[in-house]
Design a protein around this motif. Sequence first.
Motif, short mmCIF file in Angstrom:
data_model
loop_
_atom_site.label_atom_id
_atom_site.label_comp_id
_atom_site.label_asym_id
_atom_site.label_seq_id
_atom_site.Cartn_x
_atom_site.Cartn_y
_atom_site.Cartn_z
N GLY A 73 -55.52 64.01 -45.42
CA GLY A 73 -56.55 64.60 -44.60
C GLY A 73 -56.23 64.60 -43.13
O GLY A 73 -57.03 65.08 -42.31
N LYS A 74 -55.05 64.11 -42.72
CA LYS A 74 -54.69 63.98 -41.31
C LYS A 74 -53.77 65.11 -40.84
O LYS A 74 -53.35 65.13 -39.69
N TYR A 75 -53.42 66.03 -41.70
CA TYR A 75 -52.55 67.14 -41.34
C TYR A 75 -52.91 68.33 -42.21
O TYR A 75 -53.65 68.21 -43.21
N ARG A 76 -52.39 69.49 -41.86
CA ARG A 76 -52.63 70.70 -42.62
C ARG A 76 -51.36 71.07 -43.39
O ARG A 76 -50.24 70.77 -42.98
N VAL A 77 -51.55 71.74 -44.50
CA VAL A 77 -50.45 72.29 -45.30
C VAL A 77 -50.58 73.81 -45.26
O VAL A 77 -51.64 74.36 -45.58
N TYR B 35 -45.60 74.24 -46.63
CA TYR B 35 -44.89 73.54 -45.57
C TYR B 35 -45.86 72.83 -44.65
O TYR B 35 -47.05 73.18 -44.58
N VAL B 36 -45.35 71.83 -43.96
CA VAL B 36 -46.09 71.18 -42.89
C VAL B 36 -45.36 71.48 -41.58
O VAL B 36 -44.17 71.79 -41.58
N ALA C 114 -43.26 69.78 -50.12
CA ALA C 114 -43.29 70.89 -49.16
C ALA C 114 -42.06 70.89 -48.26
O ALA C 114 -41.27 69.94 -48.23
N MET C 115 -41.91 71.96 -47.48
CA MET C 115 -40.91 72.07 -46.44
C MET C 115 -41.51 71.56 -45.13
O MET C 115 -42.73 71.36 -45.01
N VAL C 116 -40.65 71.38 -44.12
CA VAL C 116 -41.09 71.05 -42.77
C VAL C 116 -40.70 72.22 -41.86
O VAL C 116 -39.53 72.63 -41.84
N PHE C 117 -41.67 72.73 -41.10
CA PHE C 117 -41.44 73.87 -40.22
C PHE C 117 -41.30 73.40 -38.78
O PHE C 117 -42.11 72.60 -38.29
N ALA D 282 -39.68 66.03 -50.18
CA ALA D 282 -39.54 67.01 -49.10
C ALA D 282 -38.42 67.98 -49.44
O ALA D 282 -37.30 67.57 -49.78
N ARG D 283 -38.72 69.27 -49.35
CA ARG D 283 -37.76 70.26 -49.84
C ARG D 283 -36.80 70.77 -48.78
O ARG D 283 -35.87 71.50 -49.08
N GLY D 284 -37.03 70.40 -47.50
CA GLY D 284 -36.09 70.81 -46.48
C GLY D 284 -36.75 71.12 -45.16
O GLY D 284 -37.93 70.80 -44.93
N LEU D 285 -35.97 71.75 -44.28
CA LEU D 285 -36.40 72.09 -42.94
C LEU D 285 -36.16 73.58 -42.70
O LEU D 285 -35.14 74.12 -43.12
#
Length: 671
Positions: free
Chosen positions: A52-56, A65-66, A97-100, A120-123
């Motif tokens: 609940g502290k971040y969005r997806v 991704y986040v 998820a990925m990281v954007f 984590a699937r990558g960047l």
Amino acid sequence: MHKKILNDSDGHNKVVSVSSGKKTAMSHDSHLSSVKENKIDDHTENRAGVSGKYRVYQSKEYGNYVRVNDFGADAQGKKDSLQAFKAALEAAHKEKAMVFLDGTYYISNQIVMDKTVSGARGLFGSGMGKTKVTFDKAQTGVFNPNTNHDDIRQFAGILIDGQNNKTIANLSVQYTNPDFYRKGLSYFGKVNGILVNDADNTLISKVEVSGANRAGVMFTSTASLEKEKGQKLTFKERVQSGEIDEKYEALPLGENNRIVDSYLHHNRVAGALIGFQQNFIGEGNRLDWNGHEADGGTGYGMAVVAGSYNYGVTYRKNTTNHNYRKGLDVHDGTGIVIEDNVLTGDRLYGIAAYNRQFSMDKVKITGNTIIQDPSFRLNVDDDLGKYYHMYSGIQVQTNTQYKDLHSANKGYFDISNNVIKNLTVYQNNIQTYAIEFRNHESKMDYTLNMANNKISGESTKYLIAVINDTYDRVLSKNGIGSGTITISGNDADIGKIMKGAVPVYVEEHHGNVAMHGAVTIHNNKISVREKSDGYVEFAYLKSNAKEYNITNNTLKLGGALDDVLVDVYSTNPKGKASLNVANNKIMTDIKDELYDSWLRFENNIKTYSEGNSHNGAALTKVNTTGSKVALSDILSEANYIVATTKDAVYHHTKNVYTSGVEEHHTTTGIL
């Protein structure tokens, strides 16, 4: 990868496509601006994360991704964003998820994707030049290039360690520490922009890397240097000994890894380094100015690391530009395919493929364009002085250290349909070749197809050379000698053949070798515009071949001629090799008849020469075979040898390690 100790994530296994568009030279800025911006619609489709502290968010291309910026990253690059990356990866791990990334980021230490964040699937970022990660962590110690065994994972900017199915895309990585060049130490560096270790199905796509004192991107396996339980030798040592090979289930290998559409430039050793891989593909990349101007010892666009076993490596549709040693290189591996690349101005070699510690028996080099830059040379190296004056457009060498590599009994090598331009001798160096093949395998019965290559330039020592040295230094006895060598359909237009050499050269270094194989030189067009100053004007053949065919060639030889045009010598004094010289058209500046000594052969070679002409006039027929020979039969035999050679190498040099693997199709890209 190591089948027993590595964990797969639950992530995607998607292969992003590559451009088939026309490759053109671009400036740094124009290259980056040509990349299609990554479109992210993250305002209409997002949800709260697990905590609940971040969005997806949702991307059509990359799925969930986040955003690293949501975790406190400084997108201006002024503050350290390392902790934000760690937090974002932990969230991506929970979300699968990925990281954007969107901005410029500085990190004081490396970004790590290992088993602790396996989900984590990558960047991915907004595009090369639009998203940038910079780091400056200093290395400790000096890399040992004599073994290539140093574990340098800790010095990479981004590390993928023991994790499959990861993607890094649409961003730039830059090493900003000034520790880039040390005089006389070509391989001191330990820092890679991105390092992929013991991982399968990795995709590096549309990534720019610069400034690393080792490689922009490196693929390797530290597990290869470990010992399996109950074994005294490492995996690498067991492969070297011949105990195991790529079929061994537990063998550490990076399988199906890709680097595509990326821009790797101004790195110290190489744009990309590859080791311990199976079915590796480098496609659609731009590889520029890697190395250092003062050093000829390194500087590769893309290279396979010496001392690593590799099974299936493909370089396709890449462009190289003025790398300080070689454009595309293989130091160890088999199942090598190098096709449809454009290489411009690489200093010492365009393409090179050879092996030191592991067998190489299948190589295909085809459809490439290699353009030498005669002004881009190194007169004095920072360590070795006046040493790096050689040049080869294409070089292939087997078993350079003359070891018992447990090689296959058969080898297949295809060098065809390549274009080599601007060929020019520097400092009169004897090692100047358009195409150079060297064989040092004592037992390998090889088939070599050198066909339909186009060569042009101002000068060279050799146009095409095949040099055999098959003496078995382990057992101290003669080896098998020449294989089946076919040189056909090549078109060469050169200004000068310099002194001490010859346009077409085939040699077996050791005598008294049993007769074996055949040499066929058929349907080539050779033009020497100004002067042929070699010790033989066209072809010098010295080997243990059973049969020589020199047929249907067209020769235009300018300037004064005073040496033999064709010289054939058998290294087996007991055998009776056959020589057929037929239907060759010779055009020279000589106004009178061609001198009788244009063709030289030993008395013990059964020779047939007919249908040859000089400036339109028929040359004298020769027949020492003791039997009636039909010209049509000789030409039919030559055509048959050419056709069967092409069929054999085509069948055997297809990448045998790609069966069942998704093909890397072409849709969009950077070039």
